[in-house]
Design a protein around this motif. Structure first.
Motif, short mmCIF file in Angstrom:
data_model
loop_
_atom_site.label_atom_id
_atom_site.label_comp_id
_atom_site.label_asym_id
_atom_site.label_seq_id
_atom_site.Cartn_x
_atom_site.Cartn_y
_atom_site.Cartn_z
N GLY A 87 2.01 1.23 -8.05
CA GLY A 87 1.02 0.16 -8.17
C GLY A 87 1.12 -0.62 -9.46
N PRO A 88 1.07 0.05 -10.62
CA PRO A 88 1.15 -0.70 -11.89
C PRO A 88 2.45 -1.49 -12.03
CG PRO A 88 0.30 1.52 -12.27
CD PRO A 88 0.76 1.48 -10.84
N GLY A 89 3.56 -0.91 -11.59
CA GLY A 89 4.84 -1.61 -11.68
C GLY A 89 4.89 -2.83 -10.79
N ILE A 90 4.36 -2.71 -9.59
CA ILE A 90 4.30 -3.85 -8.67
C ILE A 90 3.40 -4.94 -9.24
CG2 ILE A 90 3.54 -4.62 -6.39
CD1 ILE A 90 6.10 -3.07 -6.21
N LEU A 110 12.56 -0.58 -10.15
CA LEU A 110 11.45 0.36 -10.08
C LEU A 110 11.84 1.63 -9.32
CD1 LEU A 110 8.39 -1.97 -9.34
CD2 LEU A 110 8.70 -0.55 -11.37
N LEU A 111 12.52 1.43 -8.20
CA LEU A 111 12.91 2.58 -7.38
C LEU A 111 14.00 3.41 -8.06
CD1 LEU A 111 13.04 0.72 -3.93
CD2 LEU A 111 11.28 2.34 -4.68
N ARG A 112 15.02 2.73 -8.56
CA ARG A 112 16.14 3.45 -9.18
C ARG A 112 15.68 4.24 -10.40
NH1 ARG A 112 19.74 -0.79 -11.47
NH2 ARG A 112 17.99 -0.82 -12.92
N ARG A 115 0.83 -1.21 0.00
CA ARG A 115 0.00 0.00 0.00
C ARG A 115 0.87 1.26 0.00
NH1 ARG A 115 -3.12 -3.36 3.35
NH2 ARG A 115 -2.22 -2.51 5.27
N GLU A 116 1.95 1.26 0.76
CA GLU A 116 2.85 2.42 0.76
C GLU A 116 3.47 2.63 -0.62
OE1 GLU A 116 3.22 4.69 2.84
OE2 GLU A 116 2.85 3.95 4.87
N LEU A 117 3.88 1.56 -1.27
CA LEU A 117 4.47 1.69 -2.60
C LEU A 117 3.43 2.18 -3.61
CD1 LEU A 117 6.72 -1.50 -2.62
CD2 LEU A 117 7.49 0.89 -2.55
N ARG A 118 2.20 1.73 -3.43
CA ARG A 118 1.14 2.23 -4.31
C ARG A 118 0.93 3.73 -4.13
NH1 ARG A 118 -1.50 -1.69 -6.96
NH2 ARG A 118 -1.45 -3.82 -6.11
#
Length: 344
Positions: A59-62, A102-104, A51-54
């Motif tokens: 969200g789409p990447g996860i 995704l983060l980088r 949820r935090e990443l969304r």
């Protein structure tokens, strides 16, 4: 513009850097390696972490790169159930390389300073030059030692962990527990399986730094069918090995001055509850949120410490307790649960 220097480009450092960057900060990430490391197997992300990443727009990447965790099972090395299958609502498995990517990729290239070793004598200057310094430099954090002294260095548990992937079919996550040994198998988002194994070896037979496959076969090749089949499919070149360290002495604070510690730098824990990456991301999001809602750096860092220190230290204590039950000396509650040496 408010500036931040983040020390370390692992999951914790990149997560906080993305959060600060999107909040309008000028961020610089210092990483001693020549490239952002993506080695490792899949990461289990719990529902709160997803949820935090969304909330950061991932969200789409996860969704595209992860697979739902269908359940968690604990069994003896012979395959006998220790618990019913546990639900894992909202939890997903994602390859570490995909999560790091995704983060980088959400940071400008200019934000990353790779191949930048940070010596201890550099730290005071770094702290002065930036409005905020975030220590995300891992288990053996130089910033933690600089702020709180050598008494807070990470210590070895005496347990070795091996990890890798294998071309076998499985579902969910199953851990098999034996006497001072454990073998875990989980499904991979792209097919096949991730595996990990831990063992506390007698001082007369420590794990070597050389080839590992023969040792894994000796330790686990005679276990139940799924474990034995997985071990047979492991190749030498796919094995990662390291010793487990944790922060046995709890920090009194997660910040000092304008420096905040997150992730393993703040609360390095044993991997027994599978919470390390999750707590690192939750630390990062809490820090970003508090910096955005408080009118001074000191209030923001104090609020971050209040929100994260006790909960993460409780989790670290619980993880260490599980590690002791599994890898330490036999205890009455182990025998009472039917997990004695002879049956394992």
């Amino acid at each position: 513009m408010t500036t931040a220097t983040v020390v370390g480009a692992g999951i914790a450092g990149l997560a906080v850097a993305v959060g600060l960057h999107r909040a309008g900060w000028s961020v610089r990430v210092l990483e001693q390696e020549a490239e952002v490391r993506t080695s490792g197997t899949a990461v289990l992300l719990h529902g709160a972490t997803v949820r935090e990443l969304r909330s950061l727009g991932f969200g789409p990447g996860i969704d595209a790169r992860s697979a739902p965790l269908t359940g968690l099972r604990l069994r003896t090395r012979r395959g006998l159930p220790l618990t019913p299958s546990l639900p894992a609502a909202g939890s997903v498995m994602i390859e570490r390389s995909d999560l790091i990517g995704l983060l980088r990729d959400s940071l400008p290239d200019t934000a990353l300073a790779l191949g930048r070793p940070l010596a201890v004598h550099d730290l005071p200057g770094v702290c002065v030059e930036a409005d905020l310094v975030v220590g995300a430099d891992g288990v053996h954090s130089a910033l933690r030692r600089q702020l709180f002294g050598p008494a807070y260095r990470a210590t070895a548990t005496g347990t070795t962990v091996w990890r890798g992937t294998a071309e076998v079919t499985t579902s969910g996550l199953t851990e098999y527990w034996g006497w001072r040994r454990r073998f875990g198998i989980s499904s991979r988002p792209g097919g096949g399986a991730n595996w990990y194994a831990t063992a506390t070896l007698p001082p007369t037979r420590p794990a070597s730094a050389g080839p590992q496959l023969e040792e894994l076969r000796r330790l686990f090749g005679h276990w139940n069918g799924e474990v034995a089949a997985t071990v047979r499919r492991i190749t030498e070149g796919s094995i990662l090995r390291h010793e487990i360290h944790h922060l046995a002495r709890r920090l009194p604070l997660y910040y000092k001055g304008n420096v905040a510690l997150i992730g393993d730098a703040a609360h390095a824990m044993t991997p027994d509850l599978g919470r390390g990456a999750n707590e690192a991301i939750l630390d990062a999001m809490s820090l970003v949120r508090n910096l955005g809602t408080h009118d001074s750096m000191d209030r923001a860092l104090a609020a971050y410490d209040t929100s994260r220190r006790r909960v993460t230290q409780r989790i670290a204590t619980g993880s260490a307790a599980v590690h002791t039950v599994l890898h330490g000396r036999p205890r009455p509650q182990v025998a009472a649960a039917g997990l004695d040496h002879a049956r394992w």
